[in-house]
Design a protein around this motif. Structure first.
Motif, PDB file in Angstrom:
ATOM      1  N   PHE A 131       2.475  -4.712   6.524  1.00  0.00           N
ATOM      2  CA  PHE A 131       1.570  -5.740   6.775  1.00  0.00           C
ATOM      3  C   PHE A 131       1.830  -6.579   5.189  1.00  0.00           C
ATOM      4  O   PHE A 131       2.614  -7.733   4.826  1.00  0.00           O
ATOM      5  CB  PHE A 131       0.768  -6.280   7.233  1.00  0.00           C
ATOM      6  N   TRP A 132       1.665  -4.943   4.842  1.00  0.00           N
ATOM      7  CA  TRP A 132       1.490  -5.396   2.632  1.00  0.00           C
ATOM      8  C   TRP A 132       2.882  -5.620   2.432  1.00  0.00           C
ATOM      9  O   TRP A 132       3.204  -6.373   1.025  1.00  0.00           O
ATOM     10  CB  TRP A 132       0.488  -4.306   2.238  1.00  0.00           C
ATOM     11  N   ALA A 133       3.406  -4.699   2.876  1.00  0.00           N
ATOM     12  CA  ALA A 133       4.815  -4.567   2.169  1.00  0.00           C
ATOM     13  C   ALA A 133       6.017  -5.989   2.786  1.00  0.00           C
ATOM     14  O   ALA A 133       6.452  -6.525   1.944  1.00  0.00           O
ATOM     15  CB  ALA A 133       5.446  -3.150   3.053  1.00  0.00           C
ATOM     16  N   THR A 134       5.734  -6.813   3.327  1.00  0.00           N
ATOM     17  CA  THR A 134       6.518  -7.428   3.937  1.00  0.00           C
ATOM     18  C   THR A 134       5.956  -9.292   3.036  1.00  0.00           C
ATOM     19  O   THR A 134       6.833  -9.371   3.159  1.00  0.00           O
ATOM     20  CB  THR A 134       5.931  -8.511   5.629  1.00  0.00           C
ATOM     21  N   ILE A 135       4.979  -9.191   2.753  1.00  0.00           N
ATOM     22  CA  ILE A 135       4.661  -9.871   1.870  1.00  0.00           C
ATOM     23  C   ILE A 135       4.398  -9.407   0.488  1.00  0.00           C
ATOM     24  O   ILE A 135       5.018 -10.187  -0.772  1.00  0.00           O
ATOM     25  CB  ILE A 135       2.527 -10.235   1.843  1.00  0.00           C
ATOM     26  N   GLY A 136       4.673  -8.716  -0.106  1.00  0.00           N
ATOM     27  CA  GLY A 136       5.636  -7.818  -1.222  1.00  0.00           C
ATOM     28  C   GLY A 136       4.889  -7.880  -1.607  1.00  0.00           C
ATOM     29  O   GLY A 136       4.804  -8.297  -3.563  1.00  0.00           O
ATOM     30  N   GLN A 137       3.191  -7.603  -1.520  1.00  0.00           N
ATOM     31  CA  GLN A 137       2.133  -7.195  -2.411  1.00  0.00           C
ATOM     32  C   GLN A 137       1.876  -5.934  -2.426  1.00  0.00           C
ATOM     33  O   GLN A 137       2.285  -5.399  -1.234  1.00  0.00           O
ATOM     34  CB  GLN A 137       0.838  -8.243  -2.630  1.00  0.00           C
ATOM     35  N   ASP A 138       0.892  -5.177  -3.644  1.00  0.00           N
ATOM     36  CA  ASP A 138       0.275  -4.052  -3.897  1.00  0.00           C
ATOM     37  C   ASP A 138      -0.772  -4.007  -2.849  1.00  0.00           C
ATOM     38  O   ASP A 138      -1.419  -5.373  -2.266  1.00  0.00           O
ATOM     39  CB  ASP A 138       0.102  -3.722  -5.212  1.00  0.00           C
ATOM     40  N   MET A 139      -0.208  -2.812  -2.138  1.00  0.00           N
ATOM     41  CA  MET A 139      -2.063  -2.862  -1.259  1.00  0.00           C
ATOM     42  C   MET A 139      -3.170  -2.435  -1.375  1.00  0.00           C
ATOM     43  O   MET A 139      -3.651  -1.598  -2.503  1.00  0.00           O
ATOM     44  CB  MET A 139      -1.797  -1.637   0.227  1.00  0.00           C
ATOM     45  N   PRO A 140      -4.734  -3.010  -1.736  1.00  0.00           N
ATOM     46  CA  PRO A 140      -5.873  -3.017  -2.101  1.00  0.00           C
ATOM     47  C   PRO A 140      -5.421  -1.672  -1.658  1.00  0.00           C
ATOM     48  O   PRO A 140      -6.268  -0.923  -0.975  1.00  0.00           O
ATOM     49  CB  PRO A 140      -6.554  -3.867  -1.315  1.00  0.00           C
ATOM     50  N   LYS A 154      -3.170   3.071  -7.538  1.00  0.00           N
ATOM     51  CA  LYS A 154      -2.285   1.617  -7.043  1.00  0.00           C
ATOM     52  C   LYS A 154      -1.055   1.883  -6.377  1.00  0.00           C
ATOM     53  O   LYS A 154      -0.430   3.412  -6.019  1.00  0.00           O
ATOM     54  CB  LYS A 154      -1.626   1.886  -8.143  1.00  0.00           C
ATOM     55  N   ILE A 155      -1.003   1.613  -5.177  1.00  0.00           N
ATOM     56  CA  ILE A 155      -0.710   1.941  -3.880  1.00  0.00           C
ATOM     57  C   ILE A 155       0.846   0.257  -4.564  1.00  0.00           C
ATOM     58  O   ILE A 155       0.084  -0.875  -3.531  1.00  0.00           O
ATOM     59  CB  ILE A 155      -1.353   1.148  -2.908  1.00  0.00           C
ATOM     60  N   LYS A 156       1.432   0.638  -4.724  1.00  0.00           N
ATOM     61  CA  LYS A 156       2.094   0.092  -5.492  1.00  0.00           C
ATOM     62  C   LYS A 156       3.884  -0.334  -4.430  1.00  0.00           C
ATOM     63  O   LYS A 156       3.771  -0.168  -3.877  1.00  0.00           O
ATOM     64  CB  LYS A 156       3.009   0.621  -6.439  1.00  0.00           C
ATOM     65  N   CYS A 157       4.033  -1.902  -3.939  1.00  0.00           N
ATOM     66  CA  CYS A 157       4.909  -2.030  -3.371  1.00  0.00           C
ATOM     67  C   CYS A 157       6.563  -2.723  -4.441  1.00  0.00           C
ATOM     68  O   CYS A 157       5.857  -3.605  -5.656  1.00  0.00           O
ATOM     69  CB  CYS A 157       4.561  -3.527  -3.110  1.00  0.00           C
ATOM     70  N   LEU A 158       7.259  -1.846  -4.665  1.00  0.00           N
ATOM     71  CA  LEU A 158       8.225  -2.328  -4.855  1.00  0.00           C
ATOM     72  C   LEU A 158       9.340  -3.947  -4.708  1.00  0.00           C
ATOM     73  O   LEU A 158       8.859  -4.342  -3.556  1.00  0.00           O
ATOM     74  CB  LEU A 158       9.818  -0.779  -4.543  1.00  0.00           C
ATOM     75  N   PRO A 159       9.719  -4.267  -5.718  1.00  0.00           N
ATOM     76  CA  PRO A 159      10.471  -5.258  -5.205  1.00  0.00           C
ATOM     77  C   PRO A 159      12.009  -5.030  -4.522  1.00  0.00           C
ATOM     78  O   PRO A 159      11.634  -4.483  -4.034  1.00  0.00           O
ATOM     79  CB  PRO A 159      11.378  -5.343  -6.938  1.00  0.00           C
ATOM     80  N   TYR A 160      12.098  -6.043  -3.842  1.00  0.00           N
ATOM     81  CA  TYR A 160      13.037  -6.362  -2.405  1.00  0.00           C
ATOM     82  C   TYR A 160      14.060  -5.421  -2.972  1.00  0.00           C
ATOM     83  O   TYR A 160      14.842  -6.167  -4.080  1.00  0.00           O
ATOM     84  CB  TYR A 160      13.481  -7.173  -1.803  1.00  0.00           C
ATOM     85  N   ARG A 161      14.613  -4.296  -2.224  1.00  0.00           N
ATOM     86  CA  ARG A 161      15.998  -3.982  -2.373  1.00  0.00           C
ATOM     87  C   ARG A 161      16.598  -3.729  -0.689  1.00  0.00           C
ATOM     88  O   ARG A 161      16.254  -3.282  -0.305  1.00  0.00           O
ATOM     89  CB  ARG A 161      16.643  -3.301  -3.598  1.00  0.00           C
ATOM     90  N   GLU A 162      17.778  -4.016  -0.911  1.00  0.00           N
ATOM     91  CA  GLU A 162      18.817  -4.293   1.025  1.00  0.00           C
ATOM     92  C   GLU A 162      18.153  -2.579   0.936  1.00  0.00           C
ATOM     93  O   GLU A 162      19.098  -1.815   0.289  1.00  0.00           O
ATOM     94  CB  GLU A 162      19.737  -4.780   0.949  1.00  0.00           C
ATOM     95  N   ALA A 163      18.103  -2.657   2.061  1.00  0.00           N
ATOM     96  CA  ALA A 163      17.949  -0.975   3.238  1.00  0.00           C
ATOM     97  C   ALA A 163      19.148  -0.318   2.920  1.00  0.00           C
ATOM     98  O   ALA A 163      20.391  -0.998   3.393  1.00  0.00           O
ATOM     99  CB  ALA A 163      16.733  -0.818   4.124  1.00  0.00           C
ATOM    100  N   CYS A 164      19.486   1.316   2.506  1.00  0.00           N
ATOM    101  CA  CYS A 164      20.685   1.615   2.724  1.00  0.00           C
ATOM    102  C   CYS A 164      21.421   1.683   1.714  1.00  0.00           C
ATOM    103  O   CYS A 164      22.761   2.185   1.840  1.00  0.00           O
ATOM    104  CB  CYS A 164      21.483   1.634   3.998  1.00  0.00           C
ATOM    105  N   THR A 165      20.637   0.872   0.592  1.00  0.00           N
ATOM    106  CA  THR A 165      21.987   0.332  -0.773  1.00  0.00           C
ATOM    107  C   THR A 165      20.883   1.346  -1.359  1.00  0.00           C
ATOM    108  O   THR A 165      20.930   1.597  -1.505  1.00  0.00           O
ATOM    109  CB  THR A 165      21.085  -0.835  -0.912  1.00  0.00           C
ATOM    110  N   LYS A 166      22.424   1.645  -3.046  1.00  0.00           N
ATOM    111  CA  LYS A 166      21.962   2.398  -3.857  1.00  0.00           C
ATOM    112  C   LYS A 166      20.622   1.577  -4.480  1.00  0.00           C
ATOM    113  O   LYS A 166      20.171   2.585  -4.848  1.00  0.00           O
ATOM    114  CB  LYS A 166      23.591   1.789  -4.582  1.00  0.00           C
TER     115      LYS A 166
END
Length: 247
Positions: A131-140, A154-166
């Motif tokens: 849920f938190w990953a898909t909205i791109g927010q750090d998790m409280p 801090k439970i940090k959400c990283l910026p989006y990068r496509e799966a399996c990519t370099k």
């Protein structure tokens, strides 16, 4: 059936591979990932040389044992010992095990490069964390376990990068480097893709995953209560908090 294809001779890293297979199955049944995927690797460094099936394993050299691709989709994480792959960490080459190496091995490799103390890399599609990953927010970070007993910060959400990519693998590497010593036990949210845990022990990593899953659901419900005006902020350990602990 492939699950019966365990050789009578002792397999390389047999005990550790059996443990990883059991952990993968248990966490799948506990809904810590789904049939869309997930993968786990453990870094092993033998203390003595040994040979098996024509391959010479070297003392002091790092190897991975790792779940195969389609662990969840094809097998529902019900894996035999021989389905846990053995991989040369330096080259990424599979040297033992039934099945294929996941395309996400590059993310595992980059995590191990970031900090030599990391012995486990665990990626899953845990439902509540997603849920938190898909909205791109750090998790409280709200529960006593995640903030005090296993202090994850801090439970940090990283910026989006496509799966399996370099690009995703490089991002994970760079973010772990920033953590320094703390990288050896950490969890990142991967934007729209799940979670990534690094740890020094497989069973400790599963503890991190399950406790963060509980935290994810609690944080979601508290966020609703905040929006409704029923509470004036996130609540944790007897205090009102922003929910975002300092690193």
């Amino acid at each position: 059936m492939l699950n019966d294809c365990i050789t009578k001779e002792r397999l390389p890293f047999e005990d550790q591979r059996r443990d990883l297979a059991q952990v993968a199955r248990e966490m799948f049944t506990r809904k810590m990932t789904n049939v869309a995927g997930g993968n786990i690797s453990v870094k092993l460094t033998p203390k003595e040389n040994f040979s098996y099936d024509g391959y010479d394993y070297k003392a002091g050299k790092d190897y991975l044992i790792m779940t195969p691709t389609f662990m969840s989709e094809a097998w529902y994480a019900n894996l035999s010992v021989s389905q846990i792959l053995v991989i040369d960490l330096d080259t990424g080459e599979k040297i033992a095990g039934e099945g294929r190496v996941t395309r996400e091995i590059n993310m595992h490799e980059e995590a191990y490069k970031a900090n030599s103390q990391i012995r486990v890399v665990y990626h899953s599609h845990a439902k509540n964390s997603m849920f938190w990953a898909t909205i791109g927010q750090d998790m409280p970070n709200l529960t006593e376990v995640t903030s005090v007993n296993v202090p994850l910060g801090k439970i940090k959400c990283l910026p989006y990068r496509e799966a399996c990519t370099k690009e995703l693998a490089d991002l994970v590497h760079d973010e772990l480097l920033k953590l320094g010593e703390k990288a050896k036990q950490n969890i990142f949210l991967l934007n729209s893709h799940g979670v990534l845990i690094t740890d020094t022990d497989l069973h400790a990593a599963t503890e991190v995953l399950e406790t963060v899953e509980w935290n994810a659901e609690i944080a979601y419900k508290q966020a609703i209560f905040k929006k409704l005006g029923l509470i004036d902020g996130y609540k944790s350990c007897g205090k009102t908090t922003t929910g975002f602990l300092d690193d």
